[in-house]
Scaffold this motif. Structure first.
Motif, PDB file in Angstrom:
ATOM      1  N   ARG A 304       1.216  -1.241   0.388  1.00 26.68           N
ATOM      2  CA  ARG A 304       0.018   0.099   0.158  1.00 26.68           C
ATOM      3  C   ARG A 304       1.177   1.238  -0.300  1.00 26.68           C
ATOM      4  O   ARG A 304       1.926   1.138   1.051  1.00 26.68           O
ATOM      5  N   VAL A 305       1.099   2.045  -0.522  1.00 30.75           N
ATOM      6  CA  VAL A 305       1.587   3.124  -0.875  1.00 30.75           C
ATOM      7  C   VAL A 305       0.772   4.793  -0.722  1.00 30.75           C
ATOM      8  O   VAL A 305      -0.468   4.670  -1.246  1.00 30.75           O
ATOM      9  N   ARG A 306       1.439   5.410   0.415  1.00 31.46           N
ATOM     10  CA  ARG A 306       0.193   7.166   0.626  1.00 31.46           C
ATOM     11  C   ARG A 306       1.090   8.274   0.037  1.00 31.46           C
ATOM     12  O   ARG A 306       2.460   7.911   0.857  1.00 31.46           O
ATOM     13  N   GLU A 307       1.019   8.970  -0.985  1.00 30.73           N
ATOM     14  CA  GLU A 307       1.532   9.788  -0.990  1.00 30.73           C
ATOM     15  C   GLU A 307       0.997  10.896   0.405  1.00 30.73           C
ATOM     16  O   GLU A 307       0.015  11.451   0.826  1.00 30.73           O
ATOM     17  N   LEU A 308       1.866  11.290   1.547  1.00 32.01           N
ATOM     18  CA  LEU A 308       2.052  12.640   2.431  1.00 32.01           C
ATOM     19  C   LEU A 308       1.709  14.056   2.259  1.00 32.01           C
ATOM     20  O   LEU A 308       0.710  14.497   2.442  1.00 32.01           O
ATOM     21  N   SER A 309       2.451  13.995   1.149  1.00 33.88           N
ATOM     22  CA  SER A 309       2.780  15.788   1.184  1.00 33.88           C
ATOM     23  C   SER A 309       2.996  15.702  -0.808  1.00 33.88           C
ATOM     24  O   SER A 309       4.560  14.792  -1.417  1.00 33.88           O
ATOM     25  N   THR A 310       2.893  16.399  -1.329  1.00 33.89           N
ATOM     26  CA  THR A 310       3.583  16.786  -3.090  1.00 33.89           C
ATOM     27  C   THR A 310       3.711  18.110  -2.485  1.00 33.89           C
ATOM     28  O   THR A 310       2.923  19.115  -2.633  1.00 33.89           O
TER      29      THR A 310
END
Ligand code: GLV
Ligand code: MN
Ligand code: MN
Length: 397
Positions: A304-310
Motif C-alpha cells: 500500500r503506497v500513501r502519498e504524504l506530501s506533494t
C-alpha cells in the motif's frame, strides 16, 4: 550555542523535536532574549511562535523573517535555529541603533518544519499560509501515538499568556536566512547565497504486508517476508531514480518492522520515501511510478503506497532575489545565486507574499547531522544582509 543546549546530544548535535519539552524550553530562552527589546510575543492556533517589533505604521502589513527551531533526531545546531536567531539579532540591532522601522518586523519560529516527529513537515507554515487546514494536521500521530492536537495543547499550556494571533494574516514579505546544507557556497567562496527557488519534493509511506512465520521452521518457498519484499522494492526504486546528472534524490530514511523480533519472519515493513527533483515534470513522473514498481517487486507480499506530501519546484520572485543581491553588494559581501535542494518554510510563505531566502555556507555542506558546523563570521555576514534586506522591505510603502 546557548539555544543548542536545549536538546543537546552527547555527540554535539541537537535533538529538539517539534512541540517537545526541549522546544518549549528553547522558546522560553527566546522569550528571555527578547525581553528588554520591547518586542511583543504571540502564537497562533498552529503553534507558530512570533516576536514582533512594532513599526511606526503598525497597521501596515508586517515583514516576516525566521525559520524553525525543531530539529532532526540527530540534527545539528544551525539548521533552522540560525534563521530565527539571525532575525532576532536584526531586531536587537535595530533597537540598539534607536531606529524604528515603518512596517512592523516579526521573527517567527514555525511549528514542526522537520517533520521528524510528525509527518509531513512544514506543518506550521502550511497552516499559516492556508495550504493545509488545522483539522488536517491535528490528528497526525508521532511514533508514541501522541497527536499533534495533544502536543499543541501542551505547548499552549506552557505559555498561557501568549496571545493567539490570526492565521493567514496579511504580510508584506517573508525573508528566511538558513545555512545552505550543501557544499556550493563553500566551494565558490561566497558567504551569501541568493536563493533562486526550492526543488520539488514528494513524500510517501509504503506498507509491505507479508505473513508472520517462525524463523527456524518456515521453508523459503512458503515465506512472505515483508522485509525482503520491501528491500526488493527499494532496490528497484533506487534504479528507477538513478540518473546520469544526479538530479533525482531518492531516500528511504525510516523503516519499521512488525513484530521486529529476531526469530520472527516480518509480517509487515513500513518505510518512508523522500523523493526530490528540480524539474517538476520528472518529479511527477518518478513519483507516479512508485506504486507499480513496489507492487511488482514486493511480490508475493501486498503493498500500500500513501502519498504524504506533494510540493513542486518553485522560483522566488525576481524582486526578492534582486533585493537580497543588492543588500549583499552594498555591504561588500560576495554572493551567488543558488537553488535550494532542501525544503524550507519559505515554500509556503511564497504562496501568500513576496518571499526570498538568504543562504550562508556550512562546513563541508554537512547538515541533518550532529557534525553540522559553521564559521561565526559567515553567520554574521548572513545576518547583516538579512538586516539590510529587512530594513529595505520594512521601509517600503
Ligand atoms: C528540510 O529539512 C528538508 O528535509 O528539506
Ligand atoms: Mn531547516
Ligand atoms: Mn532540516
Amino acid at each position: 550555542m546557548d539555544l543548542a543546549r536545549h536538546g543537546a546530544t552527547p555527540a554535539g548535535g541537537v535533538n529538539r523535536q517539534a512541540l517537545s519539552m526541549e522546544e518549549i524550553a528553547a522558546r522560553r530562552t527566546l522569550l528571555q532574549w527578547a525581553a528588554g527589546l520591547d518586542l511583543r510575543a504571540g502564537t497562533d492556533d498552529a503553534g507558530n511562535f512570533f516576536l514582533r517589533m512594532e513599526g511606526s505604521e503598525p497597521r501596515a502589513a508586517a515583514v516576516l523573517t525566521g525559520s524553525h527551531i525543531d530539529s532532526q533526531p540527530t540534527g545539528g545546531k544551525f539548521d533552522g535555529a540560525y534563521g530565527v536567531l539571525a532575525g532576532l539579532e536584526c531586531l536587537q540591532a535595530f533597537r540598539e541603533s534607536g531606529v524604528r522601522p515603518r512596517r512592523s518586523i516579526e521573527v517567527v519560529a514555525w511549528m514542526n518544519e522537520e517533520g521528524s516527529r510528525f509527518a509531513p513537515g512544514m506543518m506550521g507554515s502550511s497552516v499559516f499560509s492556508g495550504a493545509r487546514t488545522l483539522p488536517e494536521i491535528l490528528e497526525v500521530r508521532d511514533r508514541q501515538g501522541i497527536t499533534v492536537r495533544s502536543a499543541l495543547t501542551t505547548m499552549q499550556e506552557a505559555f498561557p499568556d501568549l496571545p493567539r494571533w490570526e492565521l493567514q494574516r496579511p504580510l508584506h514579505a517573508y525573508v528566511e536566512a538558513h545555512i545552505e546544507q550543501g557544499p556550493l557556497l563553500e566551494r565558490h567562496r561566497r558567504n551569501i547565497g541568493v536563493v533562486t527557488g526550492i526543488q520539488g519534493k514528494r513524500t510517501f509511506e509504503v506498507t509491505v504486508t507479508g505473513e508472520q512465520a517462525h524463523a527456524g521452521t518456515a521453508p523459503r518457498a512458503e515465506r512472505k517476508d515483508a522485509l525482503l519484499g520491501a528491500l526488493r522494492a527499494i532496490d528497484a526504486l533506487c534504479e528507477l531514480c538513478r540518473d546520469e546528472a544526479d538530479l533525482a534524490r531518492f531516500t528511504v530514511g525510516r523503516m519499521d518492522l512488525l513484530p521486529n523480533a529476531p526469530s520472527v519472519v516480518p509480517a509487515r515493513a513500513t518505510f518512508s520515501i523522500d523523493l526530490r527533483h528540480p524539474d517538476s515534470c520528472v518529479l511527477r513522473e518518478l513519483g507516479d511510478r512508485i506504486q507499480a514498481v513496489c507492487e511488482h517487486h514486493a511480490e508475493p507480499c501486498g503493498v500500500r503506497v500513501r502519498e504524504l506530501s506533494t510540493s513542486m519546484s518553485l522560483e522566488f520572485p525576481l524582486a526578492a532575489r534582486e533585493l537580497i543581491e543588492a543588500s549583499a553588494r552594498r555591504l561588500g559581501i560576495p554572493s551567488m545565486e543558488i537553488l535550494s535542494c532542501a525544503g524550507h518554510d519559505a515554500r509556503y510563505l511564497h504562496e501568500v507574499c513576496m518571499a526570498g531566502m538568504i543562504f550562508v555556507p556550512c562546513k563541508g555542506g554537512i547538515s541533518h547531522n550532529e557534525a553540522e558546523s559553521v564559521e561565526p563570521g559567515e553567520l554574521a555576514d548572513g545576518a547583516r544582509v538579512l538586516a539590510e534586506t529587512l530594513w529595505t522591505l520594512a521601509s517600503q510603502a
